[in-house]
Design a protein around this motif. Structure first.
Motif, PDB file in Angstrom:
ATOM      1  N   LEU A   1       0.826  -1.207   0.000  1.00  0.00           N
ATOM      2  CA  LEU A   1       0.000   0.000   0.000  1.00  0.00           C
ATOM      3  C   LEU A   1       0.860   1.256   0.000  1.00  0.00           C
ATOM      4  O   LEU A   1       0.496   2.275  -0.584  1.00  0.00           O
ATOM      5  N   PHE A   2       2.004   1.173   0.647  1.00  0.00           N
ATOM      6  CA  PHE A   2       2.910   2.314   0.710  1.00  0.00           C
ATOM      7  C   PHE A   2       3.390   2.709  -0.682  1.00  0.00           C
ATOM      8  O   PHE A   2       3.548   3.895  -0.986  1.00  0.00           O
ATOM      9  N   PHE A   3       3.623   1.728  -1.536  1.00  0.00           N
ATOM     10  CA  PHE A   3       4.135   1.991  -2.878  1.00  0.00           C
ATOM     11  C   PHE A   3       3.025   2.208  -3.911  1.00  0.00           C
ATOM     12  O   PHE A   3       3.315   2.406  -5.090  1.00  0.00           O
ATOM     13  N   LYS A   4       1.782   2.180  -3.467  1.00  0.00           N
ATOM     14  CA  LYS A   4       0.681   2.475  -4.368  1.00  0.00           C
ATOM     15  C   LYS A   4       0.649   3.967  -4.638  1.00  0.00           C
ATOM     16  O   LYS A   4       0.611   4.771  -3.711  1.00  0.00           O
TER      17      LYS A   4
ATOM     18  N   ILE B   1      15.595   4.102   7.058  1.00  0.00           N
ATOM     19  CA  ILE B   1      15.945   4.113   5.635  1.00  0.00           C
ATOM     20  C   ILE B   1      16.051   5.546   5.131  1.00  0.00           C
ATOM     21  O   ILE B   1      16.981   5.905   4.394  1.00  0.00           O
ATOM     22  N   THR B   2      15.096   6.370   5.536  1.00  0.00           N
ATOM     23  CA  THR B   2      15.075   7.778   5.116  1.00  0.00           C
ATOM     24  C   THR B   2      16.347   8.501   5.542  1.00  0.00           C
ATOM     25  O   THR B   2      16.985   9.180   4.728  1.00  0.00           O
ATOM     26  N   ILE B   3      16.719   8.363   6.809  1.00  0.00           N
ATOM     27  CA  ILE B   3      17.914   9.029   7.329  1.00  0.00           C
ATOM     28  C   ILE B   3      19.159   8.538   6.588  1.00  0.00           C
ATOM     29  O   ILE B   3      20.041   9.340   6.237  1.00  0.00           O
ATOM     30  N   SER B   4      19.232   7.244   6.325  1.00  0.00           N
ATOM     31  CA  SER B   4      20.397   6.674   5.644  1.00  0.00           C
ATOM     32  C   SER B   4      20.528   7.215   4.225  1.00  0.00           C
ATOM     33  O   SER B   4      21.611   7.629   3.802  1.00  0.00           O
ATOM     34  N   VAL B   5      19.426   7.232   3.482  1.00  0.00           N
ATOM     35  CA  VAL B   5      19.470   7.690   2.087  1.00  0.00           C
ATOM     36  C   VAL B   5      19.748   9.194   2.027  1.00  0.00           C
ATOM     37  O   VAL B   5      20.539   9.657   1.195  1.00  0.00           O
ATOM     38  N   MET B   6      19.112   9.968   2.898  1.00  0.00           N
ATOM     39  CA  MET B   6      19.351  11.406   2.921  1.00  0.00           C
ATOM     40  C   MET B   6      20.820  11.707   3.240  1.00  0.00           C
ATOM     41  O   MET B   6      21.446  12.572   2.614  1.00  0.00           O
ATOM     42  N   SER B   7      21.369  10.972   4.200  1.00  0.00           N
ATOM     43  CA  SER B   7      22.767  11.175   4.583  1.00  0.00           C
ATOM     44  C   SER B   7      23.709  10.805   3.447  1.00  0.00           C
ATOM     45  O   SER B   7      24.698  11.512   3.193  1.00  0.00           O
ATOM     46  N   LEU B   8      23.415   9.703   2.761  1.00  0.00           N
ATOM     47  CA  LEU B   8      24.244   9.294   1.622  1.00  0.00           C
ATOM     48  C   LEU B   8      24.201  10.335   0.517  1.00  0.00           C
ATOM     49  O   LEU B   8      25.230  10.663  -0.084  1.00  0.00           O
ATOM     50  N   SER B   9      23.018  10.875   0.256  1.00  0.00           N
ATOM     51  CA  SER B   9      22.869  11.857  -0.820  1.00  0.00           C
ATOM     52  C   SER B   9      23.663  13.127  -0.516  1.00  0.00           C
ATOM     53  O   SER B   9      24.413  13.621  -1.371  1.00  0.00           O
ATOM     54  N   ILE B  10      23.495  13.656   0.690  1.00  0.00           N
ATOM     55  CA  ILE B  10      24.227  14.865   1.075  1.00  0.00           C
ATOM     56  C   ILE B  10      25.721  14.598   1.115  1.00  0.00           C
ATOM     57  O   ILE B  10      26.524  15.433   0.680  1.00  0.00           O
TER      58      ILE B  10
ATOM     59  N   GLY C   1      10.238   9.090   3.312  1.00  0.00           N
ATOM     60  CA  GLY C   1      10.607   7.709   3.022  1.00  0.00           C
ATOM     61  C   GLY C   1      10.336   7.328   1.574  1.00  0.00           C
ATOM     62  O   GLY C   1      11.152   6.656   0.937  1.00  0.00           O
ATOM     63  N   TYR C   2       9.189   7.772   1.066  1.00  0.00           N
ATOM     64  CA  TYR C   2       8.832   7.486  -0.329  1.00  0.00           C
ATOM     65  C   TYR C   2       9.856   8.107  -1.283  1.00  0.00           C
ATOM     66  O   TYR C   2      10.348   7.459  -2.210  1.00  0.00           O
ATOM     67  N   ALA C   3      10.191   9.374  -1.024  1.00  0.00           N
ATOM     68  CA  ALA C   3      11.161  10.064  -1.865  1.00  0.00           C
ATOM     69  C   ALA C   3      12.547   9.431  -1.754  1.00  0.00           C
ATOM     70  O   ALA C   3      13.272   9.321  -2.748  1.00  0.00           O
ATOM     71  N   SER C   4      12.904   8.992  -0.544  1.00  0.00           N
ATOM     72  CA  SER C   4      14.208   8.370  -0.326  1.00  0.00           C
ATOM     73  C   SER C   4      14.343   7.073  -1.118  1.00  0.00           C
ATOM     74  O   SER C   4      15.371   6.827  -1.747  1.00  0.00           O
ATOM     75  N   LEU C   5      13.312   6.253  -1.078  1.00  0.00           N
ATOM     76  CA  LEU C   5      13.350   4.991  -1.824  1.00  0.00           C
ATOM     77  C   LEU C   5      13.351   5.245  -3.331  1.00  0.00           C
ATOM     78  O   LEU C   5      13.938   4.477  -4.093  1.00  0.00           O
ATOM     79  N   PHE C   6      12.710   6.327  -3.740  1.00  0.00           N
ATOM     80  CA  PHE C   6      12.654   6.668  -5.165  1.00  0.00           C
ATOM     81  C   PHE C   6      14.041   7.043  -5.693  1.00  0.00           C
ATOM     82  O   PHE C   6      14.424   6.661  -6.805  1.00  0.00           O
ATOM     83  N   ILE C   7      14.805   7.790  -4.887  1.00  0.00           N
ATOM     84  CA  ILE C   7      16.126   8.241  -5.354  1.00  0.00           C
ATOM     85  C   ILE C   7      17.242   7.272  -4.979  1.00  0.00           C
ATOM     86  O   ILE C   7      18.406   7.509  -5.340  1.00  0.00           O
ATOM     87  N   LEU C   8      16.915   6.196  -4.265  1.00  0.00           N
ATOM     88  CA  LEU C   8      17.940   5.246  -3.823  1.00  0.00           C
ATOM     89  C   LEU C   8      18.812   4.719  -4.968  1.00  0.00           C
ATOM     90  O   LEU C   8      20.046   4.709  -4.855  1.00  0.00           O
TER      91      LEU C   8
ATOM     92  N   PHE D   1      14.359  14.804  -4.956  1.00  0.00           N
ATOM     93  CA  PHE D   1      13.916  14.441  -3.604  1.00  0.00           C
ATOM     94  C   PHE D   1      12.995  15.519  -3.040  1.00  0.00           C
ATOM     95  O   PHE D   1      11.924  15.219  -2.495  1.00  0.00           O
ATOM     96  N   CYS D   2      13.396  16.773  -3.168  1.00  0.00           N
ATOM     97  CA  CYS D   2      12.594  17.892  -2.666  1.00  0.00           C
ATOM     98  C   CYS D   2      11.276  18.028  -3.431  1.00  0.00           C
ATOM     99  O   CYS D   2      10.221  18.310  -2.836  1.00  0.00           O
ATOM    100  N   LEU D   3      11.329  17.822  -4.753  1.00  0.00           N
ATOM    101  CA  LEU D   3      10.129  17.958  -5.582  1.00  0.00           C
ATOM    102  C   LEU D   3       9.078  16.927  -5.207  1.00  0.00           C
ATOM    103  O   LEU D   3       7.882  17.255  -5.096  1.00  0.00           O
ATOM    104  N   ILE D   4       9.499  15.683  -4.990  1.00  0.00           N
ATOM    105  CA  ILE D   4       8.563  14.626  -4.608  1.00  0.00           C
ATOM    106  C   ILE D   4       7.882  14.981  -3.295  1.00  0.00           C
ATOM    107  O   ILE D   4       6.662  14.840  -3.143  1.00  0.00           O
ATOM    108  N   ASN D   5       8.663  15.473  -2.333  1.00  0.00           N
ATOM    109  CA  ASN D   5       8.090  15.846  -1.043  1.00  0.00           C
ATOM    110  C   ASN D   5       7.121  17.016  -1.173  1.00  0.00           C
ATOM    111  O   ASN D   5       6.069  17.032  -0.532  1.00  0.00           O
TER     112      ASN D   5
END
Length: 219
Positions: free
Chosen positions: A43-46, A74-83, A141-148, A172-176
């Motif tokens: 449902l989260f990915f719907k 997951i969100t914190i990890s992906v955001m940290s990796l991106s920055i 979280g949705y945006a993080s998984l999208f840009i992973l 990432f910002c646009l999705i949010n």
């Protein structure tokens, strides 16, 4: 020439072993999230702006559950990796730098959420604010998984341009913005009843943390 390129790639890969472990940990967390609650996972990915996801939570009267906590990690990890990847273009980054960025984002999000709950109590709209907080975390979280996958390309390809790095952040910002904009539109009737507090909230608890984050990351 070809030999030099191969040596650079090997050296880059060996110096990024810890990044591989981070990506492996993220994949394990995704699998764990699916295992813990398969229905909620799908449902989260719907693609309906998380309407089905929160309808399911409301149906079972759930607030914060293990799925949300895993999603937050997951969100914190992906955001940290991106920055971190953007900062790598200017200076060397390592797992300590990654941990510092992750801790910074965790403190910002948690502190901001606590202040938002206090605002909700003050204006007597605790449930609405709490739902909004959970929605924003889910949106992150949705945006993080999208840009992973894009962050993985950035991590393992030292030839990627700086423009590609900023494109990932912009996406990432646009999705949010799209998700939160849709949420605000759906609940505009309730928000406009206290439009003064809503504008004050946007200035103090949405814009201010972004300014603080920008200054800290560039310090």
């Amino acid at each position: 020439m070809q030999k030099k390129i191969v040596e650079v790639i090997v050296r880059h890969t060996s110096s990024s072993d810890w990044v591989s472990f981070i990506y492996l940990a993220i994949l394990i967390l995704i699998v764990a999230a699916k295992y813990i609650n398969t229905n909620e996972f799908y449902l989260f990915f719907k693609f309906d702006f998380l309407k089905s996801y929160f309808a399911e939570k409301k149906r079972f009267k759930q607030q914060i559950i293990w799925f949300d906590l895993i999603l937050f990690m997951i969100t914190i990890s992906v955001m940290s990796l991106s920055i971190m990847q953007i900062k790598t273009l200017k200076t060397n980054s390592d797992i300590i730098n990654f941990s510092q960025i992750g801790l910074f984002f965790s403190i910002i999000i948690i502190s901001k959420s606590i202040l938002e709950i206090c605002v909700g109590i003050f204006i007597n709209k605790t449930d609405l604010i709490l739902n909004y907080i959970l929605f924003k975390i889910a949106s992150l979280g949705y945006a993080s998984l999208f840009i992973l996958p894009l962050t993985a390309i950035l991590a393992y390809n030292q030839f990627t341009s700086e423009g590609f790095s900023y494109t990932i952040i912009a996406l990432f910002c646009l999705i949010n913005l799209v998700f939160i904009g849709n949420y605000v539109y759906r609940y505009r009737k309730y928000l406009m009843q206290d439009w003064y507090y809503f504008i004050l909230y946007i200035c103090s608890l949405e814009i201010a943390p972004l300014v603080i984050s920008y200054k800290w990351l560039n310090s």
